[in-house]
Design an enzyme around this catalytic site. Sequence first.
Site: not given
Ligand code: BGC
Length: 860
Positions: A377, A507
Site C-alpha cells: 500500500d 487476492e
Molecule cells: C488487499 C491488499 C492490501 C491489504 C492492506 C487487502 O485487502 O487485498 O492488496 O495490501 O488489504 O490494505
Amino acid sequence: MDRDRFPADPWRLVETRQSIEDVGLTETLFALGNGYLGMRGNPPEGRHAHEHGTFINGLHETFPIRHAEQAFGFAETGQTIINAPDAKIMRVYVDDEPLAFDVADFREYERVLDMRRGVLTRHMRWMTPSGKDVVVDLERMVSFEERHLAVMRVSVTVLNADAPVVINCQLVNRQDGEDVYGGMAPHASAPTAPAAFDPRKAEAIDERVLQPVEYWQEGLRSVLSYQVTRSGMTVAVIADHEIDTANEYTARTLIEPDIAKNVFRVQAKAGVPVTVTKFVSYHSSRGVPARELVDRGRRTLDRARVEGVEYQFEEQEAWCRDFWERSDVQVAGDDALQQAIRWCLFQLAQATARADGRGVPAKGLTGSGYSGHYFWDTEVYVLPFLTYTTPHWARNALRMRYHMLPAARRRAAQLNEAGALFPWRTINGEEASAYYAAGTAQYHINADVSFAVGKYVRATGDMRFLYTEGVDILVETARLWATLGFWRVNEDSAEVFHIHGVTGPDEYTTVVNDNLFTNVMARFNLRAASRVVREMADRAPDEYRAMMQRLDLDPAEADAWDAAADAMHIPYSEGLGIHPQDAVFLEKEVWDLENTPAEQHPLLLNFHPLVIYRYQVLKQADVVLALFLQGNHFTAEEKRADFDYYDPLTTGDSTLSAVVQSILAAEVGYRELALEYFHEAAFVDLEDLHRNTSDGAHVASAGGVWTALVSGFGGMRDHGGDLSFDPRLPAEWPSLSYKLRWRGMQLDVTVTATEITVAAERAEHGETEEPRDDVDFAVRGEMHTVRAGESVSVPLDGQGPILTGRPTLSDIGDAMREDGTRLSASVPVSTATTGIPIISGIIPVVSGQPVEEGNLGVDS
Ligand code: BGC
C-alpha cells in the site's frame, strides 16, 4: 452521508449531533495523528468506545503463529500493533454528576476536525439534571512539529450557578490494565469477535502485553512506562497538567502501575471558566530502557511547557498551512467533494508526516485494522503523493525498506532465491503473513518497492539516495527475479523468461504462473537495476566501486537482468484480444457478479477461498493496475480491451481497487464510470462504504484518491522520467487544480474544459541536487517548457475519448477462449438452501439474461 449531522464544509469535518450508534466510525473519522503517534477520536470522557485507540507507529507485540499444519518457511512469528496507554481522558463532573454523552442533555453540540489547523475541537452546552447550564469545550492536537507531543485542553464554565466542578485527567494502560470501573481491557475480555474470521482486523493477544517498569508522579506530572512482554519494546507516556482559573481549586493525584490520575476539584463560580491543559509525550523504542524514554519524555514536555500551549496550536496551524500549500487539490464548486478530498489528503499527512523512517500502516494510526502492518500500500498507493508533494517523506519511507534489506535477504534465502524478498506484511521487517497464498506469494512487493524508488528518483533527481541506498534495493530485488524466474524455449524457438508460483495484487486468484502484473513489474525492476548499475559505472565511479563491493556484484549480472527483462513472458490471448491475468485465468468459469446478491459481498467473508479461486473474479484491479503503472507498454486499444474485460469481473472487495478502476476508466473514456469509482474511493470512509472504517481509515485508498485526481482526471504521467499531461476533466467539474513538486520546482497545474495551465516556482526546499530553472512537459504529445516564475497555458481540444455506460458481462458473454470454448458466467450455487442442483453441462445464464442456444455454455 447524513448532511444534517455532517454538513459539507470544504476545510472541516463537522458533526452537529453525537451518537453512540456509530462510535467506531466517528472514532476513526475524527482521529488525529502525525505518522508517529495516533489517537482515535474517542471523547475525553473515556467511556463508550469501539476502540480506545492510541497507537505509536511500530510499537508492537509478537506472538507465535499457530498454523493448523506447519510447513518449512512459513512465517512463525506474528506481529501486531498494540494499544499504547491512553492519555485522552479528561473527565468532567458537575455536582459530582459525570458528563456521560450517551445520556446527557445537550443544548449545543459540535465536533470539528479542522484540517486547516490540525486540531480536533468539541463544543457542548450541557444541561445537568439539577439544572446547571454548563459549557464544555475540548481542543486536542497531535503535533506535527514535535512528533512525541500531544496537547489537549478542556474548558468548563457553569453559566447559571456556582457549582463544584471536577476535571479528572488520567493515563490508563487499557491494553491489559483494569480500567477504573473494574472492567478488563477490551482485548482480554472480548477477543475481537468476528475478527477471528475477518482477516482485516487485528490479532488479539490474551496474555499481559505491557509490563510496568517505572511509574511516578511529581507536582502535576505523571509517568507510566512499560516493556512489551515478547517483543521487548519499551514505551513511556508522560503527562503534565496546567490549570487556569480564577476559581478556588485543589489538585489530587493517584498513581498505580496501570493508571495515573491528576484530579482538579474546583469551586466554580457562575460564569467563571476553568481550563485544564494536558501536555502528553510518548516515546517508544526497540531497545532503549524505559527509564531512558522517561527522560526523553521529560525533555519533550519541559520544552513544550516553556513554549506554551498557544505556541503549540500556532505551530500546528503554520505546519498545516505549509502542508496545504504544497499538497492541496481543488475541485471547484463542490464543497462536499472538496471536504472528502481534503479529508483523504489529511489522512495521508496524519499517516506519514512524522513516521520519520518507520513504515506506513495500512490504517495509518487511526485503528488497529490489519494489525498495524506495512504492505505494498505504501509504495504503490501512498508514495506517489509523498513523492510529488513532500519528497523527503517519500525518502524516509523508502529508507525504511532499505533498512529492511538484511531481513529480506534472509527471507529470500529461506525461499531458495538470491537477493532479497520483502515481506508481504510486516512491522519489524520479518514476514508476518500467516496465509502464504495471499501473502508471501505476492512477490510483486519487490517490484512495487523498486517502482517507488524509480518514481522518487525521477521526480526529485535525488541521485545521492539512488547511488547509496536505492541501488541496493534495485539490485537485490532484481537478483530475486533472476533466480525466481526460469527460461523456456517456445514454439518459435525463442527463449522466454517465465515467473511461476506467485500471487498478483488480486487476492481472489492465488499462486499462479505468469501473473501479468508481476511479470510486467518485474521487467521494470530488472531493467531499472541494470540501468542504474551501468549509469553508476559511467557517472559515479566512486559510488559504483563502493556499491560493487558492498553488494558483491558481478557486472555480468546486469546483462542477465536485461536478458530476462527482454524475454519476459507477457501473457496475451489472441482469441479474446486481451491480456490474461495469468497462465490459466481464462480457463476458469466466470463469476456472475451482476447476479450475486449484495449480502454475499465481500466474497472473502462468504465463500471458501477454494470456491473463489475456481472463478474468474477479482478482489481488486490487477491487469488494470499494470495498465496504469506501466502504461507506456500498452496501446490505447489494449487498455480499452483489458479494461472492458476485467471491469465486470472486479468486485472491488479491496478498497485498493476503485481508485485504479477510476484512473483507467478515465483514460479509456468511461467518464461517468471514472467519476463513480472516484466517489466510491473519496467517500469510502466518510460514508463507511466497506462497513469497516471502525477498524481504521483506508490509507491506500486515500493515497489513490490523490492519484486518481492527479493522474486520472488530471492526466499526469511520468513514464521514463518524462512529465506529461493528457487530462480527463469530468464535465461536472468547472476546474481541477493540483500541485506537483518536480525536480526542485513547485508546479501549479490547473485544468479546465478548454485548457491546461502549468505555473512554476522554485521550490522552497528543492530536493534535487541540481536545481533547475525550467521544466519540460508534454501535453498530448506536444512539448512545452515553463520557466520559474512563469506559467504556460495550452488549449485542450476536449477531454479525451468518450464512452458511455460501463462494460458488462454480456460483452464477455459472446467471447471465446483459445480452445474454442465460450465463456459463460454463473454464481456458485448454495446447496444448503437449494439442495443438489441438476447440472446438464450447460449453465444457461449470461449476465442474468437467458441466452440463445447458440451462445450457451461449452461449445464443442
Ligand atoms: C488487499 C491488499 C492490501 C491489504 C492492506 C487487502 O485487502 O487485498 O492488496 O495490501 O488489504 O490494505
